[in-house]
Design an enzyme around this catalytic site. Structure first.
Site, PDB file in Angstrom:
ATOM      1  N   ASP A   1     107.764  14.728 -42.406  1.00  0.00           N
ATOM      2  CA  ASP A   1     109.129  14.922 -42.898  1.00  0.00           C
ATOM      3  C   ASP A   1     109.957  14.041 -41.980  1.00  0.00           C
ATOM      4  O   ASP A   1     110.197  14.405 -40.816  1.00  0.00           O
ATOM      5  CB  ASP A   1     109.558  16.384 -42.780  1.00  0.00           C
ATOM      6  CG  ASP A   1     110.944  16.588 -43.355  1.00  0.00           C
ATOM      7  OD1 ASP A   1     111.811  15.719 -43.142  1.00  0.00           O
ATOM      8  OD2 ASP A   1     111.174  17.604 -44.028  1.00  0.00           O
ATOM      9  N   HIS A   2     110.358  12.868 -42.449  1.00  0.00           N
ATOM     10  CA  HIS A   2     110.915  11.900 -41.505  1.00  0.00           C
ATOM     11  C   HIS A   2     112.230  12.357 -40.878  1.00  0.00           C
ATOM     12  O   HIS A   2     112.640  11.822 -39.860  1.00  0.00           O
ATOM     13  CB  HIS A   2     111.033  10.504 -42.130  1.00  0.00           C
ATOM     14  CG  HIS A   2     112.070  10.394 -43.186  1.00  0.00           C
ATOM     15  ND1 HIS A   2     111.819  10.648 -44.507  1.00  0.00           N
ATOM     16  CD2 HIS A   2     113.383  10.073 -43.112  1.00  0.00           C
ATOM     17  CE1 HIS A   2     112.924  10.479 -45.195  1.00  0.00           C
ATOM     18  NE2 HIS A   2     113.885  10.131 -44.380  1.00  0.00           N
TER      19      HIS A   2
ATOM     20  N   HIS B   1     113.675  18.267 -46.120  1.00  0.00           N
ATOM     21  CA  HIS B   1     114.615  17.905 -45.057  1.00  0.00           C
ATOM     22  C   HIS B   1     115.638  18.999 -44.737  1.00  0.00           C
ATOM     23  O   HIS B   1     115.842  19.346 -43.586  1.00  0.00           O
ATOM     24  CB  HIS B   1     115.381  16.631 -45.434  1.00  0.00           C
ATOM     25  CG  HIS B   1     114.489  15.503 -45.874  1.00  0.00           C
ATOM     26  ND1 HIS B   1     113.303  15.216 -45.257  1.00  0.00           N
ATOM     27  CD2 HIS B   1     114.616  14.590 -46.876  1.00  0.00           C
ATOM     28  CE1 HIS B   1     112.740  14.168 -45.848  1.00  0.00           C
ATOM     29  NE2 HIS B   1     113.509  13.783 -46.845  1.00  0.00           N
TER      30      HIS B   1
END
Ligand SMILES: NC(=O)c1ccc[n+]([C@@H]2O[C@H](COP(=O)([O-])OP(=O)(O)OC[C@H]3O[C@@H](n4cnc5c(N)ncnc54)[C@H](OP(=O)(O)O)[C@@H]3O)[C@@H](O)[C@H]2O)c1
Length: 454
Positions: A157-158, A220
């Site tokens: 999950d950047h 996110h």
């Protein structure tokens, strides 16, 4: 860890690899990092897509970079891959799935089977979206766990690679002043917004099958929420931190169909269907109100909002504190603004605490709102890109900033009732480009006397 590491990037010719992964790797190489990275194999079908990247690349990067023609549906490709792996005895292999999500399952199964013939230490990195609903996420977890151990799996999950998101942890657990007020007694509500200016340019096919809820909220926004709401872990260590995040997700109240209609707004920007080329009811905007049923957060609303083609690009989390008590609410006719702690994740990397102060005119006059700011870039100097942090952690074996299997399912447990409820109602509100979204999103927060903070 000095064991030599070899990267296999499946989808190595794709947009993510070209725009994010290679620049991050090059930036780290320039800083003298990644000393044990001995090779990058970019796997894909169309070599020509790499021409521009390679024309601009640093010599050090080019020296370790190699394109390998690879088609997931073609047996000969696996033979080639197997041959490449057989020359890498003793090296750690990192397989990065930067593929279209519909190919994840196939890639996991085929890679898993191929790797049975080898004893190399290995890691499997998987991009988002992790499944399209709860059952597909469970199936993907099942397949992953069949071939890899949880310690070998890195679910990306950047947002967790972004320094201001990680800083929420440091803010809360290294500053004792906040712990006493970080609860329902002092906090009125919390807002988390990820506003985007751009539309779905070039990604219509992907986006239309996913929508804002799956693309942004399931991962996110719920990850940011977990960092804000989690309890202090018993020790500052990967699994304890992830345990606490999972507890938050499991304490989120699941919405009934009636609550979905009252607490979730689904909308689409005008002109979206034209871009898609057919009538679509995929949401490009979603706003929702959630509650966490635990001792710390009972009855404190968490408002989440995200959308495309909005007025500005901004990602922020805002902790809004309660109003001052009744007899102090009126300073010569004005109510002092509520204190807010803002974590700005984009475009800046800032923390801002709003503090009311005396008016120059008079003690009883309306207090003025001031603010204290901490700019992370000014304080820390350059901060690494999200993918730099994540790639460094993958190589060093630190899984704290990656999502555990049970965590991703707990997040889907919250989103699934909303998806189910939307199956019943296909209607979708529209909003004008360049605004802050549809009327209903304002109504959602304003009906309780609150307002969105931008
Ligand atoms: N792009 C972003 O900014 C971004 C951000 C966050 C997450 N992600 C995630 O990252 C992943 C990749 O996204 P992307 O935007 O890079 O997609 P993309 O530009 O469409 O690239 C897809 C890649 O998959 C390869 N591929 C497709 N079919 C293949 C097959 N049958 N065999 C072998 N390779 C195949 C393509 O190779 P060829 O073209 O050479 O055939 C290409 O390298 C997705 O899961 C996405 O959700 C992307």
């Amino acid at each position: 860890m000095d064991r030599p590491v070899v990267f296999f990037i499946l989808g190595g010719t794709g947009d993510l690899a070209r725009r994010k992964l290679y620049p991050a790797i090059q930036s780290m190489l320039r800083k003298g990092k990644l000393k044990n990275l001995s090779k990058i194999f970019a796997l894909g079908r169309k070599r020509e897509k790499l021409e521009e990247t390679l024309a601009k690349a640093d010599p050090v990067f080019k020296r370790i970079f190699e394109f390998v023609e690879f088609d997931l549906t073609d047996r000969k490709s696996y033979k080639r891959l197997s041959e490449a792996v057989s020359t890498l005895s003793g090296k750690e292999l990192i397989f990065y799935l930067a593929l279209p999500p519909q190919l994840f399952e196939q890639a996991v199964v085929n890679l898993g089977a191929l790797l049975r013939d080898f004893t190399n230490p290995r890691k499997l990195v998987i991009e988002k979206p992790f499944g399209l609903d709860l059952s597909s996420a469970k199936k993907l977890n099942f397949l992953l766990e069949k071939y890899f151990s949880e310690e070998e799996i890195y679910r990306i999950d950047h947002f967790l690679g972004k320094v201001p998101v990680q800083n929420i942890f440091a803010l809360r657990f290294s500053n004792y002043i906040f712990e006493g007020v970080w609860n329902k007694n002092f906090i009125d509500h919390i807002q988390i917004s990820a506003l985007e200016e751009e539309g779905v340019e070039g990604r219509v096919g992907y986006y239309d099958s996913v929508g804002a809820l799956r693309d942004m909220v399931q991962n996110h926004l719920l990850q940011i929420l977990s960092f804000i709401a989690m309890e202090p872990p018993s020790v500052v260590e990967t699994e304890s931190i992830r345990d606490e995040k999972v507890k938050v997700l499991k304490s989120l109240r699941k919405l009934s169909p009636e609550e979905v209609s009252r607490q979730v707004v689904k909308a689409q920007y005008e002109g979206y269907s034209q871009e898609v080329g057919r009538v679509s009811n995929t949401e490009t905007f979603v706003a929702l109100k959630l509650y966490i049923d635990n001792f710390r957060w009972q009855d404190v609303p968490f408002y989440l909002r995200t959308g495309k083609r909005l007025k500005e690009k901004k990602t922020l989390a805002v902790v809004v504190f309660k109003k001052v008590p009744g007899n102090f609410r009126s300073f010569l006719g004005c109510a002092p603004p509520q204190n807010m702690l803002t974590v700005e994740i984009a475009p800046g990397n800032r923390l801002k605490l709003s503090i009311n102060m005396i008016s120059p005119q008079k003690l009883e006059a309306c207090p003025l709102e001031g603010s204290m700011e901490l700019d992370l870039v000014r304080e820390l100097g350059e901060i690494p890109s999200a993918y730099e942090t994540l790639i460094e952690d993958i190589i060093s074996g630190d899984r704290t900033l990656f999502v555990r299997g049970d965590e991703v399912e707990a997040a889907w447990e919250i989103v699934q009732p909303i998806l189910d409820s939307w199956e019943e109602t296909k209607d979708i509100e529209t909003y004008k480009e360049g605004t802050y979204g549809p009327e209903s999103a304002f109504e959602l927060i304003e009906r309780n006397g609150r307002r969105w903070v931008n």
